[in-house]
Design a protein around this motif. Structure first.
Motif, PDB file in Angstrom:
ATOM      1  N   GLY A  21      -5.763   8.054  -4.920  1.00 52.30           N
ATOM      2  CA  GLY A  21      -4.505   7.322  -4.861  1.00 52.30           C
ATOM      3  C   GLY A  21      -4.504   6.202  -5.883  1.00 52.30           C
ATOM      4  N   GLU A  29       1.880   0.881  -3.876  1.00 54.55           N
ATOM      5  CA  GLU A  29       1.603   2.292  -4.151  1.00 54.55           C
ATOM      6  C   GLU A  29       2.881   2.951  -4.662  1.00 54.55           C
ATOM      7  OE1 GLU A  29      -0.918   4.784  -1.451  1.00 54.55           O
ATOM      8  OE2 GLU A  29       0.934   5.925  -1.221  1.00 54.55           O
ATOM      9  N   ARG A  65      -7.817   4.272  -5.447  1.00 52.49           N
ATOM     10  CA  ARG A  65      -8.482   4.189  -4.150  1.00 52.49           C
ATOM     11  C   ARG A  65      -8.403   5.565  -3.489  1.00 52.49           C
ATOM     12  NH1 ARG A  65      -4.051   0.864  -0.410  1.00 52.49           N
ATOM     13  NH2 ARG A  65      -2.271   2.230  -0.825  1.00 52.49           N
ATOM     14  N   ARG A  67      -7.322   8.364  -0.811  1.00 46.96           N
ATOM     15  CA  ARG A  67      -6.060   8.618  -0.118  1.00 46.96           C
ATOM     16  C   ARG A  67      -6.182   9.942   0.637  1.00 46.96           C
ATOM     17  NH1 ARG A  67       0.013   8.683  -2.846  1.00 46.96           N
ATOM     18  NH2 ARG A  67       0.988  10.063  -1.327  1.00 46.96           N
ATOM     19  N   CYS A  68      -5.690   9.964   1.883  1.00 43.87           N
ATOM     20  CA  CYS A  68      -5.782  11.161   2.708  1.00 43.87           C
ATOM     21  C   CYS A  68      -4.397  11.573   3.196  1.00 43.87           C
ATOM     22  CB  CYS A  68      -6.700  10.915   3.914  1.00 43.87           C
ATOM     23  SG  CYS A  68      -6.983  12.381   4.947  1.00 43.87           S
ATOM     24  N   TRP A  72      -4.227   7.762   5.800  1.00 41.23           N
ATOM     25  CA  TRP A  72      -5.306   6.802   5.537  1.00 41.23           C
ATOM     26  C   TRP A  72      -5.324   6.422   4.064  1.00 41.23           C
ATOM     27  CZ3 TRP A  72      -9.325   7.498   2.131  1.00 41.23           C
ATOM     28  CH2 TRP A  72     -10.352   6.547   2.173  1.00 41.23           C
ATOM     29  N   ARG A  73      -5.608   5.150   3.791  1.00 36.06           N
ATOM     30  CA  ARG A  73      -5.811   4.654   2.434  1.00 36.06           C
ATOM     31  C   ARG A  73      -7.093   3.837   2.412  1.00 36.06           C
ATOM     32  NH1 ARG A  73      -2.314   7.822   2.273  1.00 36.06           N
ATOM     33  NH2 ARG A  73      -0.304   7.708   1.154  1.00 36.06           N
ATOM     34  N   THR A  77     -10.646  -0.860  -3.840  1.00 35.99           N
ATOM     35  CA  THR A  77      -9.951  -0.364  -5.021  1.00 35.99           C
ATOM     36  C   THR A  77     -10.889  -0.414  -6.221  1.00 35.99           C
ATOM     37  OG1 THR A  77      -9.071  -2.558  -5.568  1.00 35.99           O
ATOM     38  CG2 THR A  77      -7.718  -1.131  -4.145  1.00 35.99           C
ATOM     39  N   TRP A 103     -13.291   8.299   0.895  1.00 38.96           N
ATOM     40  CA  TRP A 103     -12.645   9.378   1.651  1.00 38.96           C
ATOM     41  C   TRP A 103     -13.678  10.132   2.480  1.00 38.96           C
ATOM     42  CZ3 TRP A 103     -13.358  14.731   1.311  1.00 38.96           C
ATOM     43  CH2 TRP A 103     -12.446  15.500   2.056  1.00 38.96           C
TER      44      TRP A 103
END
Length: 201
Positions: A21, A29, A65, A67-68, A72-73, A77, A103
């Motif tokens: 992400g 974002e 970063r 990202r799912c 989720w984040r 970073t 992740w």
């Protein structure tokens, strides 16, 4: 991790696909990058991190970063060095191991919340998969593999709907707790339970 043109997946948790992400300088974002394909109202959208390079009026990402797909984040970073990305002219060569590692840690937590299968059942499922993989390599065995697949579908059609009804008894929608137990996002859990609802034979 290098070579991230495809999303990250963990066996058994397909709906939790992970990607790199990005964030802009103000910490927000950005939405998907849109590409005009030159066919009227047709646009292609992408969230691939390397498209946020500031060219052609695109947003400029300053950091990345984890990202799912579940929402989720990653909290940490990692700065993006666009000079290096452009110099190498190969996004796959850029180091994204930080977001990937975060992740992976997130997926460890997802796996911990999911229901654990009994060891003997896990072993049996592994043996079935392994045996069918070997059968596929034997020249005269594809028919046997398909017959086995049909037997497995019969088993799923027999036990799946009953298990789905027991799991959601008295509820119209799967709860976050049910989704977590299945190791799925709520959207994926809803689709899976709906699938079993119509699977009765």
């Amino acid at each position: 991790m290098y070579g991230d043109r495809e999303g990250w997946e963990r066996d058994g948790f397909a709906s939790h696909e992970g990607v790199v992400g990005v964030l802009t300088a103000d910490g927000s974002e950005p939405g998907p990058v849109r590409f005009d394909l030159g066919s009227g109202s047709s646009f292609h959208e992408s969230i691939d991190w390397w498209h946020y390079d500031g060219t052609s009026h695109r947003p400029t990402a300053t950091s990345m970063r984890g990202r799912c797909a579940c929402g989720w984040r990653g909290e940490r970073t990692y700065p993006i060095d666009w000079a290096k990305v452009r110099r190498d002219d190969n996004p796959d060569a850029y180091d994204t191991s930080g977001p990937y590692g975060d992740w992976t840690a997130h997926m460890d937590q997802v796996a911990d919340r999911a229901v654990a299968l009994p060891e003997d059942l896990t072993g049996l499922l592994h043996q079935v998969r392994e045996r069918l993989d070997h059968l596929l390599l034997e020249e005269d065995q594809p028919a046997a593999v398909l017959k086995a697949a049909d037997e497995l579908e019969d088993i799923v059609a027999w036990v799946g709907p009953t298990a789905a009804r027991l799991l959601t008894y008295g509820q119209d929608e799967p709860t976050p707790e049910i989704a977590a137990a299945l190791g799925m996002t709520e959207t994926a859990a809803r689709a899976r339970l709906l699938h079993y609802e119509h699977l009765d034979r």
